[in-house]
Enzyme design. Structure first.
Site, mmCIF file in Angstrom:
data_model
loop_
_atom_site.group_PDB
_atom_site.id
_atom_site.type_symbol
_atom_site.label_atom_id
_atom_site.label_comp_id
_atom_site.label_asym_id
_atom_site.label_seq_id
_atom_site.Cartn_x
_atom_site.Cartn_y
_atom_site.Cartn_z
ATOM 1 N N PRO A 39 0.827 -1.212 0.000
ATOM 2 C CA PRO A 39 0.000 0.000 0.000
ATOM 3 C C PRO A 39 0.860 1.260 0.000
ATOM 4 O O PRO A 39 1.818 1.375 0.769
ATOM 5 C CB PRO A 39 -0.793 -0.132 1.304
ATOM 6 C CG PRO A 39 -0.815 -1.590 1.598
ATOM 7 C CD PRO A 39 0.506 -2.110 1.114
ATOM 8 N N GLU A 40 0.528 2.193 -0.885
ATOM 9 C CA GLU A 40 1.244 3.466 -0.962
ATOM 10 C C GLU A 40 0.338 4.550 -0.377
ATOM 11 O O GLU A 40 -0.692 4.246 0.225
ATOM 12 C CB GLU A 40 1.651 3.723 -2.410
ATOM 13 C CG GLU A 40 2.520 2.587 -2.967
ATOM 14 C CD GLU A 40 2.903 2.735 -4.431
ATOM 15 O OE1 GLU A 40 2.981 3.871 -4.929
ATOM 16 O OE2 GLU A 40 3.115 1.695 -5.089
ATOM 17 N N LYS B 141 3.518 6.359 4.442
ATOM 18 C CA LYS B 141 2.827 5.078 4.343
ATOM 19 C C LYS B 141 2.500 4.488 5.713
ATOM 20 O O LYS B 141 2.066 3.336 5.805
ATOM 21 C CB LYS B 141 3.688 4.087 3.550
ATOM 22 C CG LYS B 141 4.043 4.556 2.142
ATOM 23 C CD LYS B 141 4.968 3.554 1.467
ATOM 24 C CE LYS B 141 5.508 4.087 0.149
ATOM 25 N NZ LYS B 141 6.438 3.141 -0.497
ATOM 26 N N ARG C 240 13.727 -2.825 -8.635
ATOM 27 C CA ARG C 240 12.266 -2.793 -8.721
ATOM 28 C C ARG C 240 11.816 -2.914 -10.172
ATOM 29 O O ARG C 240 12.347 -2.241 -11.063
ATOM 30 C CB ARG C 240 11.720 -1.485 -8.142
ATOM 31 C CG ARG C 240 12.231 -1.139 -6.752
ATOM 32 C CD ARG C 240 11.786 -2.161 -5.706
ATOM 33 N NE ARG C 240 10.345 -2.173 -5.543
ATOM 34 C CZ ARG C 240 9.673 -1.347 -4.739
ATOM 35 N NH1 ARG C 240 10.322 -0.412 -4.049
ATOM 36 N NH2 ARG C 240 8.363 -1.441 -4.624
#
EC number: 3.2.2.23
Length: 276
Positions: free
Chosen positions: A2-3, A60, A264
């Site tokens: 979750p961002e 976050k 990433r």
């Protein structure tokens, strides 16, 4: 993971559900989630009798303010807070239960068990890790094109890596960095110091607008994300590049590509985001 948009929607829904409730007991079945204090039993005893006053967000992180303390929670990959009745079945992935005096329970569920909780006395939370070295919020007055320019032009790191660094700016993760760079027409492997003032302004505008739109749409449900009312987000319907390798670019029709930047997975359009 979750961002900012997802965590903000968890905060909003959770605040509506639990504000004003008093904690009667806490049950921790996976003690490693509790990082401070280092004894989950102490964590439990400190929270007994505490009343939830409000819930805030920092980057976050979720901040649950109770009478005397603050619970700083990071959801990591799969963490979820959901409200249950006391007689409901307990999911096997529930690792922390906050039992309220009204018979309801707040369950922290985490399939991957990567989430964390720190407990601080009120007023201490912002000056200690994990919050102490965080950069500004995207919507703060401090966050301006000039702020970004001063910092980006001092580093030769790749722009995607820099934008993921929570010490520069909080809230951006892999999904939204890819989307911000696409909207900015910046290649993710550009060195930050090579960016022009105009390009940095585009990054600033794309960051604010992308995150703002995502918050309004409830975040992005790519895999399992739901808010504390069990609702999925819908911003995934508006993603331009993330998760779309091999699909045509919405702007020019070129096939989107995927590479690895800073470890990433990274999605981009080779035409709209040229590597100058």
């Amino acid at each position: 993971m979750p961002e900012l948009p997802e965590v903000e929607n968890v905060r909003r829904t959770l605040e509506n559900l639990v504000t004003g409730k008093t904690i009667e007991d806490v049950i921790v079945t996976y003690p490693k989630i509790v990082k401070r204090p280092d004894d989950a039993e102490i964590f439990k005893e400190m929270l007994k009798g505490e009343k939830i006053e409000n819930i805030k967000r920092r980057g976050k992180f979720l901040l649950l303010y109770v009478t005397n303390y603050v619970i700083v929670s990071h959801l990591r990959m799969e963490g979820k807070f959901l409200l249950h009745q006391e007689d409901e079945p307990i999911d096997k992935h529930t690792h922390v239960r906050f039992l309220f005096t009204d018979g309801t329970e707040l369950h922290y569920k985490d399939v991957r068990k990567f989430g964390t909780m720190h407990l601080f006395k009120k007023g201490e939370e912002m000056n200690q890790m994990p919050l102490a070295d965080l950069g500004p919020e995207p919507f703060d007055a401090e966050m301006t094109p000039q702020y970004l320019q001063e910092r980006l032009q001092k580093t030769n790191r790749k722009i995607k890596v820099v934008l993921l660094d929570q010490r520069l700016l909080v809230g951006l993760g892999n999904i939204y960095v890819d989307e911000v760079l696409f909207r900015s027409q910046i290649h993710p492997e550009r060195e930050a110091s090579s960016l022009t003032v105009e390009e940095i302004e585009r990054i600033y505008e794309a960051t604010v607008t992308t995150l703002g739109e995502a918050v309004k749409r409830g975040g992005s449900t790519i895999r399992t994300y739901i808010n504390s009312q069990g609702q999925i987000g819908s911003f995934q319907e508006l993603l331009n590049v993330y998760g779309k390798k091999g699909e045509p670019c919405v702007t020019c029709g070129t096939i989107l590509e995927k590479t690895v930047v800073g470890g990433r997975g990274t999605h981009y359009c080779p035409i709209c985001q040229p590597r100058i």
